[in-house]
Design a protein around this motif. Sequence first.
Motif, PDB file in Angstrom:
ATOM      1  N   GLU A   1       0.273  10.660  -7.694  1.00 16.90           N
ATOM      2  CA  GLU A   1       0.394   9.250  -7.318  1.00 16.90           C
ATOM      3  C   GLU A   1       0.771   9.096  -5.848  1.00 16.90           C
ATOM      4  OE1 GLU A   1       3.220   7.600 -10.038  1.00 16.90           O
ATOM      5  OE2 GLU A   1       1.886   7.791 -11.759  1.00 16.90           O
ATOM      6  N   LEU A   2       1.687   9.937  -5.386  1.00 18.31           N
ATOM      7  CA  LEU A   2       2.095   9.879  -3.980  1.00 18.31           C
ATOM      8  C   LEU A   2       0.948  10.261  -3.055  1.00 18.31           C
ATOM      9  CD1 LEU A   2       5.650  11.474  -4.279  1.00 18.31           C
ATOM     10  CD2 LEU A   2       5.127   9.087  -3.767  1.00 18.31           C
TER      11      LEU A   2
ATOM     12  N   ASP B   1      -2.237   9.952  -3.734  1.00 21.69           N
ATOM     13  CA  ASP B   1      -3.194   8.840  -3.791  1.00 21.69           C
ATOM     14  C   ASP B   1      -2.752   7.690  -2.890  1.00 21.69           C
ATOM     15  OD1 ASP B   1      -4.697  10.285  -5.602  1.00 21.69           O
ATOM     16  OD2 ASP B   1      -4.042   9.141  -7.368  1.00 21.69           O
ATOM     17  N   GLU B   2      -1.460   7.376  -2.919  1.00 27.48           N
ATOM     18  CA  GLU B   2      -0.933   6.295  -2.080  1.00 27.48           C
ATOM     19  C   GLU B   2      -1.092   6.630  -0.598  1.00 27.48           C
ATOM     20  OE1 GLU B   2       0.769   2.807  -0.716  1.00 27.48           O
ATOM     21  OE2 GLU B   2       0.001   3.277  -2.708  1.00 27.48           O
TER      22      GLU B   2
ATOM     23  N   LYS C   1      -4.687   6.254   0.345  1.00 26.70           N
ATOM     24  CA  LYS C   1      -5.021   4.830   0.424  1.00 26.70           C
ATOM     25  C   LYS C   1      -4.544   4.240   1.753  1.00 26.70           C
ATOM     26  CE  LYS C   1      -2.934   1.036  -1.260  1.00 26.70           C
ATOM     27  NZ  LYS C   1      -1.976   0.398  -2.066  1.00 26.70           N
ATOM     28  N   ARG C   2      -3.326   4.591   2.142  1.00 26.83           N
ATOM     29  CA  ARG C   2      -2.786   4.077   3.409  1.00 26.83           C
ATOM     30  C   ARG C   2      -3.599   4.592   4.597  1.00 26.83           C
ATOM     31  NH1 ARG C   2       3.810   4.386   2.865  1.00 26.83           N
ATOM     32  NH2 ARG C   2       3.954   3.154   0.941  1.00 26.83           N
TER      33      ARG C   2
END
Length: 73
Positions: A27-28, A30-31, A34-35
């Motif tokens: 999840e981290l 992926d975040e 995304k950023r």
Amino acid sequence: MLNDNFESISNKKLNKLIKETRETITELEDELEKRNLEKRHAEIDHLKEHMEEVEHNFSTFMTFLKTVLKEKK
């Protein structure tokens, strides 16, 4: 759970913690991706403005260079 005595934790619980940790890492990541993608898109959105600034600076430099060459003659 930092510095806990892992020996007292069951294998089942350890496997669960490992699974949750891997999911959190995913999840981290992926975040972060995304950023980074959003940042690249923002830069692309401003590309026209960057190019206009470069053209202006180049034009100013060329004017300066022509003036220097004229004065040198």
